[in-house]
Design a protein around this motif. Structure first.
Motif, PDB file in Angstrom:
ATOM      1  N   ASN A 156      28.989  38.928  13.239  1.00 41.86           N
ATOM      2  CA  ASN A 156      30.389  38.907  12.791  1.00 41.86           C
ATOM      3  C   ASN A 156      31.029  37.540  13.026  1.00 41.86           C
ATOM      4  OD1 ASN A 156      30.207  41.598  12.051  1.00 41.86           O
ATOM      5  ND2 ASN A 156      31.021  42.356  13.987  1.00 41.86           N
ATOM      6  N   ASN A 160      32.672  34.986  10.301  1.00 38.48           N
ATOM      7  CA  ASN A 160      34.025  34.444  10.452  1.00 38.48           C
ATOM      8  C   ASN A 160      34.048  32.923  10.384  1.00 38.48           C
ATOM      9  OD1 ASN A 160      35.089  37.012  10.744  1.00 38.48           O
ATOM     10  ND2 ASN A 160      35.002  36.973  12.981  1.00 38.48           N
ATOM     11  N   GLU A 161      32.924  32.298  10.735  1.00 39.72           N
ATOM     12  CA  GLU A 161      32.856  30.837  10.700  1.00 39.72           C
ATOM     13  C   GLU A 161      32.306  30.309   9.383  1.00 39.72           C
ATOM     14  OE1 GLU A 161      34.198  28.889  12.919  1.00 39.72           O
ATOM     15  OE2 GLU A 161      34.813  30.645  14.092  1.00 39.72           O
ATOM     16  N   SER A 335      32.711  32.451  18.926  1.00 38.89           N
ATOM     17  CA  SER A 335      33.045  31.558  17.814  1.00 38.89           C
ATOM     18  C   SER A 335      32.350  30.211  17.936  1.00 38.89           C
ATOM     19  CB  SER A 335      34.558  31.341  17.734  1.00 38.89           C
ATOM     20  OG  SER A 335      35.232  32.562  17.558  1.00 38.89           O
TER      21      SER A 335
END
Length: 347
Positions: A156, A160-161, A335
């Protein structure tokens, strides 16, 4: 009338796609983005089909009346505000009378409707061809690792990146293990899963890799296509790792909802009785009753999940021995880790 047929190659040229099959047929699978405007209800289709075996003429007449009635209802509701230049594509099971009736009437009204040649059967045949072809020319990077190491969270974070990711468990609405069934939603049918899978695979840039979790050939009740399994099992791997303590803490949080329904939790674990025996299952049930999350997940990892991983992973994933190790805390913000992976791998 002029030729009112279109093919799947014309799909993007239409304003809307209309599936006129019954709600049950639509629920099993449909062209992504299509709306359901049935010309026969579930019950009406059964009635007409039963009558047809006895009296084809009477059944055809009844069918025409029911279709006309339902078309009128749709025109007064679903399609009442459509503009004059509206261009819908209409399909039924195999491009027969159901979609033909709506297409004809829509053109008599003045809309630029077309009927999908071959109907849903043509679409399904196209999906099967793509299920063989697309995975074979895709480049995957597999996130492998033990249960509780945070592979899904890392997947995930990669999405997102900006990385290309294929969340097979998300598509299957199942986490892939004995505890993986979602209490909030049922799994899709196999056909629906296939459609969603191809819809996502078709959007990827073939020049960039696709991150995917290591999976068995079945996720809950749905099966992964053989071509996809061959592709991901031959792919480069990242071996995601976490400490035993971090894995326990992560599972206690990620699966905490299982303790909200002890009976359902025990029912899921009961599937392991042949592997671990009644005495062990009784002990695990006691831990559930006592709310001892850490103790239970510690035993499930050491006695069930880790041994199962050891048995299957090395033989299933050909490049796992050469995998890049990646140690993470699955409960942390991933992240930065995802951004670094994207840079390192040119993804």
């Amino acid at each position: 009338m002029k030729n009112l047929l279109a093919t799947l190659a014309d799909l993007s040229t239409f304003d809307e796609v209309i599936d006129v099959r019954t709600p049950l047929e639509f629920a099993e699978d449909h062209i992504p983005g299509a709306i359901n405007a049935p010309v026969l209800s579930n019950e009406e289709r059964v009635i007409v089909g039963t009558l047809y075996k006895q009296d084809p003429f009477a059944a055809t007449k009844l069918d025409a009346g029911l279709v006309a009635k339902n078309l009128g209802i749709h025109l007064a509701t679903t399609f009442k505000d459509k503009p004059k230049n509206w261009k819908p594509l209409i399909y039924c099971w195999r491009g027969g009378k159901r979609s033909g009736s709506m297409t004809t009437w829509f053109n008599l009204i003045g809309w630029k409707a077309r009927q999908l040649q071959g109907g849903y059967k043509a679409y399904r045949a196209d999906i099967l061809v793509k299920l063989d072809a697309i995975p074979a020319v895709s480049r995957f990077i597999v996130l492998a690792g033990h249960t509780g190491c945070g592979k899904t969270r890392l997947l995930n974070a990669l999405e997102n990146e900006g990385a290309q990711t294929l969340d097979l468990e998300g598509l299957a609405k199942h986490r892939g293990s004995v505890l993986g069934a979602s209490p909030a939603s049922a799994q899709p049918s196999q056909k629906s899963f296939d459609s969603q899978l191809i819809s996502q695979l078709s959007q990827f840039d073939p020049s960039r890799p696709v991150f995917v979790e290591a999976e068995s050939k079945r996720i809950g009740l749905v099966h992964l296509p053989a071509s996809l399994m061959l592709a991901i099992r031959a792919a480069d791997c990242i071996l995601v790792q976490a400490s035993f303590e971090d894995r326990i803490r992560f599972l206690c949080d990620d699966y905490s909802n299982l303790f909200d329904d002890p009976l359902s939790f025990k029912t899921k674990l009961a599937r392991l009785v042949e592997m671990h025996g009644k005495v062990v299952l009784a002990h695990w049930n006691e831990l559930i009753d006592q709310g001892k999350k850490a103790e239970l997940f510690s035993e499930l990892i050491s006695k069930h999940y880790d041994p199962a991983y050891k048995r299957s992973s090395q033989s299933n994933y050909l490049r796992l021995a050469d995998a890049r190790p990646l140690v993470i805390d699955p409960s942390s913000d991933l992240s930065e880790c995802a951004r670094q992976l994207i840079v390192d791998l040119g993804a």
